[in-house]
Design a protein around this motif. Structure first.
Motif, PDB file in Angstrom:
ATOM      1  N   PHE A  24      40.235  45.301  55.094  1.00  0.00           N
ATOM      2  CA  PHE A  24      39.771  44.730  53.829  1.00  0.00           C
ATOM      3  C   PHE A  24      40.441  45.350  52.604  1.00  0.00           C
ATOM      4  O   PHE A  24      40.354  44.802  51.507  1.00  0.00           O
ATOM      5  N   TRP A  28      34.578  48.383  53.642  1.00  0.00           N
ATOM      6  CA  TRP A  28      34.274  47.080  54.233  1.00  0.00           C
ATOM      7  C   TRP A  28      32.945  46.519  53.767  1.00  0.00           C
ATOM      8  O   TRP A  28      32.815  45.309  53.594  1.00  0.00           O
ATOM      9  N   ASP A  44      39.152  37.863  59.219  1.00  0.00           N
ATOM     10  CA  ASP A  44      38.773  39.257  58.972  1.00  0.00           C
ATOM     11  C   ASP A  44      38.829  40.059  60.266  1.00  0.00           C
ATOM     12  O   ASP A  44      39.385  41.163  60.314  1.00  0.00           O
TER      13      ASP A  44
END
Length: 78
Positions: A24, A28, A44
């Protein structure tokens, strides 16, 4: 694998933190609700798995990724 390789972290949740933060580009939990695995998109998850696979292939990446994860969280060692 972590213990056998002498990695600087060996707990599953710490490894997951490093992979997710790297995926990310920030802590996160700022990007996805908890629990992450239930709320992440397929993209993701693919990014996080790619990070884990890179670490498995090149374990020397882990210390730097762990340090970056801790820095992002304001917990870096001084």
């Amino acid at each position: 694998m972590a213990t056998a390789e002498g990695w600087p972290i060996s707990l599953d949740h710490c490894f997951m933190r490093v992979c997710l933060d790297a995926a990310f580009g920030r802590p996160w939990h700022e990007a996805v609700r908890r629990p992450a695995v239930r709320h992440m998109t397929d993209a993701d998850l693919a990014r996080a798995v790619a990070v884990a696979e890179r670490i498995a292939a090149v374990p020397s990446l882990l210390p730097g990724l762990n340090a970056e994860s801790l820095r992002l969280r304001g917990k870096a060692k001084r």
